[in-house]
Design an enzyme around this catalytic site. Structure first.
Site, PDB file in Angstrom:
ATOM      1  CG  HIS A  37      -1.988  -1.136   1.012  1.00  0.00           C
ATOM      2  ND1 HIS A  37      -1.622  -1.886   2.123  1.00  0.00           N
ATOM      3  CD2 HIS A  37      -2.892  -1.844   0.437  1.00  0.00           C
ATOM      4  CE1 HIS A  37      -2.898  -2.916   2.320  1.00  0.00           C
ATOM      5  NE2 HIS A  37      -3.546  -2.754   1.251  1.00  0.00           N
ATOM      6  CE  LYS A 184       6.673  -5.975   2.232  1.00  0.00           C
ATOM      7  NZ  LYS A 184       7.157  -5.970   3.927  1.00  0.00           N
TER       8      LYS A 184
END
Ligand code: PAF
Length: 281
Positions: A37, A184
């Site tokens: 992110h 991730k």
């Protein structure tokens, strides 16, 4: 940086920015932010004057037996990360703000959402398209940023933007991996230490697939089969799917020709993880 909970607050802020001639980037997330992110927010900050990060665990994209309630949440930590990277606004609505009483309108994509994850999660992409459309209408960004890890989601959103004439540039950003290769994901936090080790089988299979294509293998089924064989050597892994599809239409292909997405979903214990690579001839 402001954290707001209502649609009207977002609209008022964006209106002021637009009046001042500023460009706006949107990074839609479900929170529990990680390096993946962070890379999206950083890119958005480089390419836009102001960046909005939405943090909303969207109930309509979870099936009845999925992990909506258990999905990890940590607004304080997320907001600190957004601020440190340079976001201007975090939009963190309650479900009632996004789905008011009597909500009945959904955005449903055909064809692209019927393969890969859409097979196992039949209402997932309807929920994603609906919430992303709502966020696009609320924030009216110039650009919106999505990770390549959710490759089918990215392809679907690009299609939706074209089909529904959203005047928004969709920017896809590369997968961010742990040093040992694991992609991730907020769901990695579900893994026990033993499962965390076992989860490496996904990136190892991706590596194998890439190596086969680099060595000239063009038979997509053979590549997929070799990847499956490798994953099956891991006792904690259970394959949901490994498949090669056209990178735009998400329909199965038998040859590695043009742009091909080789994608997988694999359960490690109870945790369903995804990974992929794109091959371009
Ligand atoms: O990728 C996600 O985190 C979600 O599917 C998204 C795009 C934020 C929609 O809820």
């Amino acid at each position: 940086m402001k954290v707001v909970k209502t649609i009207s607050e977002v609209r008022a802020q964006v209106k002021d920015w637009k009046k001042a001639g500023l460009s706006v980037g949107l990074v839609p997330t479900m929170g529990y932010l990680h390096e993946g992110h962070k890379s999206l927010i950083e890119r958005a900050c480089q390419e836009n004057d102001k960046v909005v990060v939405s943090i909303f665990v969207n109930p309509t994209q979870f099936g009845p037996n999925e992990d909506f309630a258990a999905y990890p949440r940590d607004l304080e930590r997320d907001a600190a990360l957004c601020e440190s990277v340079g976001a201007a606004l975090v939009f963190h609505p309650e479900p009632e703000e996004m789905y008011g009483e009597g909500f009945h309108t959904y955005v449903n994509m055909e064809v692209l959402s019927e393969t890969l994850c859409g097979k196992t999660r039949p209402i997932h992409f309807r929920g994603v398209c609906t919430v992303v459309s709502k966020l696009f209408h609320i924030v009216t960004p110039d650009r919106a940023y999505f990770g390549q890890k959710d490759a089918q989601q990215l392809a679907i959103i690009k299609r939706m933007v074209r089909d529904l004439n959203f005047d928004i540039e969709i920017v896809g950003c590369p997968i961010v991996r742990e040093p040992d290769g694991l992609a991730k994901s907020s769901r990695n936090t579900y893994l026990s230490p033993e499962e965390r080790k076992a989860a490496l089988i996904l990136s190892q299979a991706i590596h194998l697939g890439q190596e086969l294509t680099q060595n000239g293998e063009t038979d997509a089924e053979k590549i997929v089969q070799e990847m499956k064989n490798l994953i099956e050597t891991e006792p904690l892994a259970k394959i949901d799917y490994v498949q090669a599809v056209d990178a735009v239409s998400m329909q199965p292909v038998s040859k590695m020709e043009g742009a091909v997405l080789v994608a997988m979903a694999v359960y490690i214990g109870k945790t369903r993880l995804i990974d992929n690579f794109i091959y371009e001839s």
